[in-house]
Design a protein around this motif. Structure first.
Motif, short mmCIF file in Angstrom:
data_model
loop_
_atom_site.label_atom_id
_atom_site.label_comp_id
_atom_site.label_asym_id
_atom_site.label_seq_id
_atom_site.Cartn_x
_atom_site.Cartn_y
_atom_site.Cartn_z
N VAL A 118 42.01 72.12 71.03
CA VAL A 118 40.89 71.23 70.74
C VAL A 118 40.93 70.03 71.68
N GLN A 119 42.12 69.46 71.89
CA GLN A 119 42.25 68.27 72.75
C GLN A 119 41.83 68.58 74.18
N GLU A 120 42.23 69.74 74.70
CA GLU A 120 41.84 70.12 76.06
C GLU A 120 40.32 70.24 76.16
N ALA A 121 39.70 70.78 75.13
CA ALA A 121 38.23 70.91 75.12
C ALA A 121 37.59 69.53 75.12
N ALA A 122 38.09 68.63 74.27
CA ALA A 122 37.53 67.27 74.19
C ALA A 122 37.71 66.53 75.51
N ASP A 123 38.88 66.67 76.12
CA ASP A 123 39.13 66.01 77.41
C ASP A 123 38.19 66.54 78.49
N LEU A 124 37.98 67.85 78.51
CA LEU A 124 37.09 68.46 79.49
C LEU A 124 35.66 67.98 79.29
N ILE A 125 35.23 67.91 78.05
CA ILE A 125 33.87 67.45 77.75
C ILE A 125 33.66 66.04 78.28
N GLU A 126 34.60 65.16 77.99
CA GLU A 126 34.45 63.78 78.46
C GLU A 126 34.50 63.68 79.99
N ALA A 127 35.30 64.53 80.62
CA ALA A 127 35.35 64.52 82.09
C ALA A 127 34.01 64.98 82.67
N ILE A 128 33.41 65.99 82.06
CA ILE A 128 32.13 66.49 82.54
C ILE A 128 31.05 65.44 82.33
N ILE A 129 31.04 64.81 81.16
CA ILE A 129 30.05 63.77 80.87
C ILE A 129 30.21 62.60 81.84
N GLU A 130 31.45 62.23 82.13
CA GLU A 130 31.70 61.13 83.06
C GLU A 130 31.20 61.46 84.47
N LYS A 131 31.37 62.71 84.90
CA LYS A 131 30.88 63.12 86.22
C LYS A 131 29.36 63.07 86.29
N GLN A 132 28.71 63.38 85.17
CA GLN A 132 27.24 63.40 85.13
C GLN A 132 26.65 62.01 85.10
N SER A 133 27.43 61.03 84.65
CA SER A 133 26.93 59.65 84.56
C SER A 133 26.75 59.06 85.95
N PRO A 134 25.62 58.33 86.15
CA PRO A 134 25.38 57.74 87.48
C PRO A 134 26.29 56.57 87.76
#
Length: 134
Positions: A118-134
């Protein structure tokens, strides 16, 4: 001879970890410094921890419980492994799809295959969201 002994300094340092066979040697002779390392191979697993927001981990736990049809009182935490919760590879794909839908992201197949907790999934989600942020 005494002057020669004073001009040479040698220090040997061992790491604080007893299982490590690494050794660092500093040797100074006549104003010249030599640094040498001696390494003996041993298996070490490096773990990098990226702490996702608690809200993200909570959402992932909820999605995992839903996708695996686990009871509400099931103990699912960041450390929970999908396999230990009874997920097979198809369940893991469905979990990733649920995460993509919930968070409005797209997870690459290579990244999705490396998610086991679960933690790896949450970390990946936040990394993806951070990359998408301008």
């Amino acid at each position: 001879m005494a002057a020669n002994l004073l001009s040479r300094t040698s220090i040997s340092v061992r790491p604080r970890f007893p299982q490590s066979n690494q050794r660092l040697v500093f040797d100074s002779v006549s104003g010249r410094s030599n640094v040498s390392f001696s390494w003996q191979p041993h298996s070490t697993r490096l773990r990098v921890i990226c702490a996702a927001k608690p809200e993200t981990v909570e959402k992932v736990c909820k999605i995992v419980k839903n996708q695996l049809a686990l009871p509400d009182d099931s103990n699912v935490t960041g450390e929970s492994k999908f396999a230990a919760l009874g997920a097979d590879s198809l369940d893991t794909v469905e979990i990733v799809m649920g995460l993509e839908e919930e968070f409005g992201i797209s997870v690459e197949e290579d990244s999705a295959q490396n998610i086991t907790t679960v933690q790896e999934a949450a970390d990946l989600i936040e990394a993806i969201i951070e990359k998408q942020s301008p």
